[in-house]
Design an enzyme around this catalytic site. Structure first.
Site, PDB file in Angstrom:
ATOM      1  N   SER A   1       0.852  -1.204   0.000  1.00  0.00           N
ATOM      2  CA  SER A   1       0.000   0.000   0.000  1.00  0.00           C
ATOM      3  C   SER A   1       0.881   1.244   0.000  1.00  0.00           C
ATOM      4  CB  SER A   1      -0.878   0.020   1.253  1.00  0.00           C
ATOM      5  OG  SER A   1      -1.563   1.253   1.345  1.00  0.00           O
TER       6      SER A   1
ATOM      7  N   TYR B   1      -2.218  -0.161  10.388  1.00  0.00           N
ATOM      8  CA  TYR B   1      -2.327  -0.747   9.042  1.00  0.00           C
ATOM      9  C   TYR B   1      -1.109  -0.375   8.202  1.00  0.00           C
ATOM     10  CZ  TYR B   1      -3.972  -1.002   4.154  1.00  0.00           C
ATOM     11  OH  TYR B   1      -4.089  -1.238   2.805  1.00  0.00           O
TER      12      TYR B   1
HETATM   13  P1  NAP Z   1     -11.609  -5.596   0.247  1.00  0.00           P
HETATM   14  O1  NAP Z   1     -12.476  -5.175  -0.894  1.00  0.00           O
HETATM   15  O2  NAP Z   1     -12.000  -5.226   1.643  1.00  0.00           O
HETATM   16  O3  NAP Z   1     -11.400  -7.184   0.127  1.00  0.00           O
HETATM   17  C1  NAP Z   1     -10.643  -7.848   1.096  1.00  0.00           C
HETATM   18  C2  NAP Z   1     -10.478  -9.287   0.689  1.00  0.00           C
HETATM   19  O4  NAP Z   1      -9.659  -9.939   1.674  1.00  0.00           O
HETATM   20  C3  NAP Z   1     -11.787 -10.058   0.636  1.00  0.00           C
HETATM   21  O5  NAP Z   1     -11.705 -10.989  -0.425  1.00  0.00           O
HETATM   22  C4  NAP Z   1     -11.818 -10.795   1.979  1.00  0.00           C
HETATM   23  O6  NAP Z   1     -12.567 -12.005   1.956  1.00  0.00           O
HETATM   24  C5  NAP Z   1     -10.352 -11.101   2.150  1.00  0.00           C
HETATM   25  N1  NAP Z   1      -9.955 -11.352   3.520  1.00  0.00           N
HETATM   26  C6  NAP Z   1      -9.940 -10.483   4.558  1.00  0.00           C
HETATM   27  N2  NAP Z   1      -9.535 -11.104   5.676  1.00  0.00           N
HETATM   28  C7  NAP Z   1      -9.302 -12.397   5.335  1.00  0.00           C
HETATM   29  C8  NAP Z   1      -8.884 -13.538   6.058  1.00  0.00           C
HETATM   30  N3  NAP Z   1      -8.628 -13.485   7.371  1.00  0.00           N
HETATM   31  N4  NAP Z   1      -8.751 -14.700   5.392  1.00  0.00           N
HETATM   32  C9  NAP Z   1      -9.025 -14.781   4.060  1.00  0.00           C
HETATM   33  N5  NAP Z   1      -9.424 -13.731   3.321  1.00  0.00           N
HETATM   34  C10 NAP Z   1      -9.558 -12.556   3.964  1.00  0.00           C
HETATM   35  O7  NAP Z   1     -10.127  -5.039   0.095  1.00  0.00           O
HETATM   36  P2  NAP Z   1      -9.304  -4.444  -1.136  1.00  0.00           P
HETATM   37  O8  NAP Z   1      -9.413  -2.978  -1.079  1.00  0.00           O
HETATM   38  O9  NAP Z   1      -9.613  -5.173  -2.381  1.00  0.00           O
HETATM   39  O10 NAP Z   1      -7.838  -4.791  -0.629  1.00  0.00           O
HETATM   40  C11 NAP Z   1      -7.044  -5.820  -1.177  1.00  0.00           C
HETATM   41  C12 NAP Z   1      -5.607  -5.532  -0.774  1.00  0.00           C
HETATM   42  O11 NAP Z   1      -5.225  -4.251  -1.294  1.00  0.00           O
HETATM   43  C13 NAP Z   1      -5.378  -5.468   0.732  1.00  0.00           C
HETATM   44  O12 NAP Z   1      -4.141  -6.062   1.058  1.00  0.00           O
HETATM   45  C14 NAP Z   1      -5.338  -3.969   1.008  1.00  0.00           C
HETATM   46  O13 NAP Z   1      -4.581  -3.667   2.158  1.00  0.00           O
HETATM   47  C15 NAP Z   1      -4.669  -3.478  -0.267  1.00  0.00           C
HETATM   48  N6  NAP Z   1      -4.878  -2.050  -0.552  1.00  0.00           N
HETATM   49  C16 NAP Z   1      -6.126  -1.567  -0.820  1.00  0.00           C
HETATM   50  C17 NAP Z   1      -6.277  -0.209  -1.072  1.00  0.00           C
HETATM   51  C18 NAP Z   1      -7.605   0.410  -1.371  1.00  0.00           C
HETATM   52  O14 NAP Z   1      -7.700   1.660  -1.409  1.00  0.00           O
HETATM   53  N7  NAP Z   1      -8.652  -0.357  -1.602  1.00  0.00           N
HETATM   54  C19 NAP Z   1      -5.162   0.638  -1.051  1.00  0.00           C
HETATM   55  C20 NAP Z   1      -3.922   0.110  -0.777  1.00  0.00           C
HETATM   56  C21 NAP Z   1      -3.788  -1.241  -0.540  1.00  0.00           C
HETATM   57  P3  NAP Z   1     -14.188 -12.001   2.237  1.00  0.00           P
HETATM   58  O15 NAP Z   1     -14.796 -11.375   0.998  1.00  0.00           O
HETATM   59  O16 NAP Z   1     -14.562 -13.438   2.353  1.00  0.00           O
HETATM   60  O17 NAP Z   1     -14.413 -11.188   3.456  1.00  0.00           O
END
Ligand code: NAP
Length: 255
Positions: free
Chosen positions: A150, A164
């Site tokens: 991130s 985080y």
């Molecule tokens: P998201 O829409 O909240 O999706 C999170 C995903 O992680 C879901 O598939 C969830 O599964 C899964 N997950 C969470 N806890 C878990 C666990 N204990 N075991 C297995 N699966 C788990 O998040 P996102 O924004 O796509 O983020 C994906 C990655 O990108 C993360 O590492 C996040 O830190 C990073 N990121 C995101 C952003 C942003 O702005 N969105 C920015 C920087 C970095 P369920 O659907 O079953 O709950």
């Protein structure tokens, strides 16, 4: 997937947190490009099943595997299930949680434990399992690991979620160290660091806040999961980025 796309089988790509957001976008693109996708999710059975159905309808190959990556035994079970799908050639360490918004003065031990367990400990354990399967040192044929970090690792996320941001600092460091450790064993390890991407991880924010934050992005907009997926797939694909390892790629609109 178009009818004339090659029915290549590039082996199995495991994507943790593949049920929605950036992980789901990565799963769709990986399937289009010929990977058999192991979609790891924790709770969202319907989202994961709908994604598998959509990929299959397009002629791709995917399977959803429920596993809480905070639990080592569930990681081991998920890898054992994925082994039945074919040889692992790529791991995308994408599952992540925010740990909840909090200033450091108010953060709890359980918030810190949860965010480190999912974002760091699980990523390292999944990387360990992937190395055991892909490293030439262990009889494997090589492959790629892409960690989803991130922009927070550099920005620090003051006032929102320093806990985080600290996990993503660990991901940057893990990427560089592991990349060097396995560079001569056929495995490339890289990291994509998204900026502000439109997913449910921001669900806690009041309406309009993301749009307000977008004004601080040089490209003047937030990013989409598909845009991050393009960077992840570029790094995962040994034909597109064969000499790239230990790299931290920013996908953040100049932010
Ligand atoms: P998201 O829409 O909240 O999706 C999170 C995903 O992680 C879901 O598939 C969830 O599964 C899964 N997950 C969470 N806890 C878990 C666990 N204990 N075991 C297995 N699966 C788990 O998040 P996102 O924004 O796509 O983020 C994906 C990655 O990108 C993360 O590492 C996040 O830190 C990073 N990121 C995101 C952003 C942003 O702005 N969105 C920015 C920087 C970095 P369920 O659907 O079953 O709950």
């Amino acid at each position: 997937m178009s009818n004339d796309s090659p029915a290549r089988n590039r082996g199995v790509m495991m994507i943790t947190g593949g049920s929605r957001g950036i992980g789901a976008a990565t799963a769709r693109l990986a399937a289009e490009r010929g990977w058999t996708v192991a979609i790891i999710y924790r709770d969202r059975l319907h989202d994961a099943q709908a994604l598998v159905a959509a990929i299959t309808a397009e002629g791709g190959r995917a399977q959803a595997i429920a596993a809480d990556v905070a639990d080592e035994s569930e990681i081991l079970r998920a890898f054992a299930e994925a082994d039945r799908m074919g040889p692992l050639t790529a791991l995308v360490n994408n599952a992540g949680v925010s740990g909840g918004a909090s200033r450091v003065e108010a953060v709890t031990a359980s918030q810190i434990d949860q965010v480190f367990a999912v974002n760091v400990r699980a990523a390292m354990l999944c990387a360990r399992e992937a190395v055991r399967r892909m490293s030439t040192r262990h009889g494997g044929k090589g492959g790629a690991i892409v960690n989803v970090g991130s922009a927070a690792s550099q920005l620090g996320s003051a006032g929102v979620w320093v806990h985080y941001a600290a996990t993503k600092g660990a991901i940057d460091t893990m990427t560089i160290g592991l990349a060097k450790e396995v560079a001569a064993e056929g495995i490339r390890v890289n990291c994509v660091r998204p900026g502000i991407i439109d997913t449910e991880i921001h669900a806690f924010r009041p309406p309009g806040q993301l749009e307000q934050m977008a004004k601080g992005v040089p490209m003047a907009r937030i990013g989409t999961p598909d845009e991050v997926a393009q960077s992840i797939l570029w790094l995962a694909d040994g034909e597109l980025s064969p000499y790239v390892t230990a790299s931290l790629i920013d996908a953040r609109g100049g932010f």
